[in-house]
Design a protein around this motif. Structure first.
Motif, mmCIF file in Angstrom:
data_model
loop_
_atom_site.group_PDB
_atom_site.id
_atom_site.type_symbol
_atom_site.label_atom_id
_atom_site.label_comp_id
_atom_site.label_asym_id
_atom_site.label_seq_id
_atom_site.Cartn_x
_atom_site.Cartn_y
_atom_site.Cartn_z
ATOM 1 N N ARG A 126 0.820 -1.212 0.000
ATOM 2 C CA ARG A 126 0.000 0.000 0.000
ATOM 3 C C ARG A 126 0.850 1.256 0.000
ATOM 4 O O ARG A 126 0.534 2.223 -0.656
ATOM 5 C CB ARG A 126 -0.924 0.009 1.215
ATOM 6 N N ASP A 127 1.925 1.238 0.760
ATOM 7 C CA ASP A 127 2.753 2.439 0.858
ATOM 8 C C ASP A 127 4.199 2.045 1.170
ATOM 9 O O ASP A 127 4.529 0.879 1.337
ATOM 10 C CB ASP A 127 2.205 3.404 1.912
ATOM 11 N N ARG A 175 8.585 -2.360 6.217
ATOM 12 C CA ARG A 175 8.277 -3.363 7.240
ATOM 13 C C ARG A 175 8.412 -4.776 6.658
ATOM 14 O O ARG A 175 8.944 -5.679 7.296
ATOM 15 C CB ARG A 175 6.882 -3.140 7.806
ATOM 16 N N ALA A 176 7.953 -4.977 5.421
ATOM 17 C CA ALA A 176 8.049 -6.286 4.769
ATOM 18 C C ALA A 176 9.504 -6.673 4.551
ATOM 19 O O ALA A 176 9.882 -7.832 4.770
ATOM 20 C CB ALA A 176 7.286 -6.265 3.447
ATOM 21 N N ILE A 177 10.306 -5.729 4.109
ATOM 22 C CA ILE A 177 11.733 -6.009 3.903
ATOM 23 C C ILE A 177 12.387 -6.407 5.220
ATOM 24 O O ILE A 177 13.148 -7.369 5.289
ATOM 25 C CB ILE A 177 12.443 -4.788 3.275
ATOM 26 N N ARG A 178 12.068 -5.683 6.293
ATOM 27 C CA ARG A 178 12.644 -5.984 7.604
ATOM 28 C C ARG A 178 12.205 -7.373 8.082
ATOM 29 O O ARG A 178 13.030 -8.169 8.536
ATOM 30 C CB ARG A 178 12.242 -4.920 8.621
ATOM 31 N N GLN A 179 10.920 -7.692 7.959
ATOM 32 C CA GLN A 179 10.426 -8.995 8.393
ATOM 33 C C GLN A 179 11.079 -10.130 7.596
ATOM 34 O O GLN A 179 11.539 -11.119 8.179
ATOM 35 C CB GLN A 179 8.908 -9.086 8.213
ATOM 36 N N ASP A 180 11.099 -9.975 6.287
ATOM 37 C CA ASP A 180 11.688 -11.025 5.450
ATOM 38 C C ASP A 180 13.183 -11.175 5.727
ATOM 39 O O ASP A 180 13.694 -12.288 5.796
ATOM 40 C CB ASP A 180 11.461 -10.731 3.963
ATOM 41 N N ALA A 181 13.867 -10.064 5.868
ATOM 42 C CA ALA A 181 15.312 -10.119 6.121
ATOM 43 C C ALA A 181 15.605 -10.811 7.452
ATOM 44 O O ALA A 181 16.471 -11.698 7.512
ATOM 45 C CB ALA A 181 15.906 -8.713 6.109
ATOM 46 N N LEU A 182 14.886 -10.449 8.500
ATOM 47 C CA LEU A 182 15.108 -11.083 9.799
ATOM 48 C C LEU A 182 14.770 -12.574 9.755
ATOM 49 O O LEU A 182 15.489 -13.397 10.339
ATOM 50 C CB LEU A 182 14.297 -10.378 10.888
ATOM 51 N N HIS A 183 13.705 -12.906 9.078
ATOM 52 C CA HIS A 183 13.314 -14.316 8.977
ATOM 53 C C HIS A 183 14.404 -15.138 8.287
ATOM 54 O O HIS A 183 14.832 -16.171 8.798
ATOM 55 C CB HIS A 183 11.990 -14.440 8.211
ATOM 56 N N TRP A 184 14.853 -14.659 7.127
ATOM 57 C CA TRP A 184 15.828 -15.445 6.366
ATOM 58 C C TRP A 184 17.219 -15.385 6.978
ATOM 59 O O TRP A 184 17.997 -16.344 6.836
ATOM 60 C CB TRP A 184 15.817 -15.030 4.900
ATOM 61 N N ILE A 185 17.559 -14.321 7.690
ATOM 62 C CA ILE A 185 18.831 -14.289 8.429
ATOM 63 C C ILE A 185 18.801 -15.344 9.534
ATOM 64 O O ILE A 185 19.797 -16.047 9.764
ATOM 65 C CB ILE A 185 19.120 -12.875 8.991
ATOM 66 N N ALA A 186 17.650 -15.502 10.191
ATOM 67 C CA ALA A 186 17.518 -16.528 11.233
ATOM 68 C C ALA A 186 17.652 -17.929 10.637
ATOM 69 O O ALA A 186 18.314 -18.795 11.215
ATOM 70 C CB ALA A 186 16.180 -16.376 11.949
ATOM 71 N N VAL A 187 17.041 -18.164 9.488
ATOM 72 C CA VAL A 187 17.153 -19.472 8.832
ATOM 73 C C VAL A 187 18.614 -19.736 8.454
ATOM 74 O O VAL A 187 19.154 -20.822 8.707
ATOM 75 C CB VAL A 187 16.237 -19.551 7.586
ATOM 76 N N PHE A 188 19.263 -18.730 7.871
ATOM 77 C CA PHE A 188 20.661 -18.886 7.460
ATOM 78 C C PHE A 188 21.558 -19.119 8.680
ATOM 79 O O PHE A 188 22.450 -19.977 8.640
ATOM 80 C CB PHE A 188 21.113 -17.643 6.682
#
Length: 185
Positions: A71-72, A78-91
Motif C-alpha cells: 500500500r505504501d 516493514r516487509a523487507i525488515r520482516q523477510d530479512a530477519l526471517h531469512w537471516i535466522a534461517v541462514f
C-alpha cells in the motif's frame, strides 16, 4: 488502426506465459532450486552445504517478491525488515548446524538432511509470514523430501534390483519373435 482505418477492436489473448509463468516466477524458481538441492543431497554430498548457502538468499528475494503489492512505502520497509530477519535466522540456524562440533555429531549422511529440514521449516514459516500458500506448500514439499531422500539412499539397491527384475520379467514374457519385428513362419 487496421487497413480500413477502423480501430482494432480484437481482444488479444495474453497467452499462457503471461497468465501463468510471469506471476508464478518466484514459486517456480524456488521449486526448481529446491528440487535441485534435494537431488544434490542424494547424489553429491560435498556440494550440498555450499549450494544451500547460495540458495537461502535467493529464497529470501523470491519470498519478498511473492508477497505482492504494497500500500505504501512504510509497509514495504516493514516487509523487507520482516523477510530479512526471517531469512537471516534461517541462514544462521543452518550455519550453526555446520559448525565442526555439530557437523561431526550429525555425520556426513545426516547433515544435508538436517539442513534440508531447516530450509523446509524456513519456507513454511515464510509462507505463513507473507500470506502465500504457495510458498508454504513448497516448505511442506521440501519437508516431505527429507524422509523420501533418506529412504532412497537406504533402498537404492532394492530399487535397482526391482527395476532389473521388471526388465527381466518383461523380456521373459515378451515373445522372442517380436524382437526382430517380424513373426517367424
Amino acid at each position: 488502426m487496421t487497413q480500413n482505418d477502423q480501430p482494432d477492436t480484437t481482444v488479444r489473448n495474453p497467452g499462457w506465459v503471461r497468465r501463468f509463468l510471469v506471476p508464478s516466477w518466484p514459486y517456480l524458481v524456488m521449486l526448481l532450486l529446491a528440487l535441485t538441492g534435494v537431488a544434490l543431497s542424494s547424489l553429491a554430498r560435498g556440494l550440498t552445504i555450499p549450494y544451500w548457502e547460495i540458495v537461502v538468499p535467493i529464497f529470501a528475494v523470491a519470498s519478498f517478491f511473492a508477497r505482492g503489492d504494497y500500500r505504501d512505502r512504510a509497509e514495504r520497509i516493514r516487509a523487507i525488515r520482516q523477510d530479512a530477519l526471517h531469512w537471516i535466522a534461517v541462514f544462521a540456524a543452518m550455519r550453526l548446524l555446520m559448525l565442526p562440533q555439530i557437523f561431526e555429531l550429525l555425520g556426513a549422511d545426516a547433515a544435508p538432511l538436517v539442513l534440508l529440514t531447516v530450509l523446509a521449516l524456513g519456507l513454511f514459516t515464510s509462507g505463513n509470514l507473507i500470506g502465500s500458500w504457495r510458498v508454504g506448500l513448497l516448505g511442506v514439499l521440501l519437508a516431505a523430501a527429507v524422509p523420501a531422500t533418506a529412504w532412497m539412499e537406504r533402498s537404492t539397491l532394492l530399487i535397482l534390483l526391482s527395476v532389473a527384475g521388471a526388465v527381466s520379467l518383461f523380456l521373459f514374457i515378451w515373445p522372442p519373435h517380436s524382437w526382430s519385428g517380424r513373426a517367424k513362419s
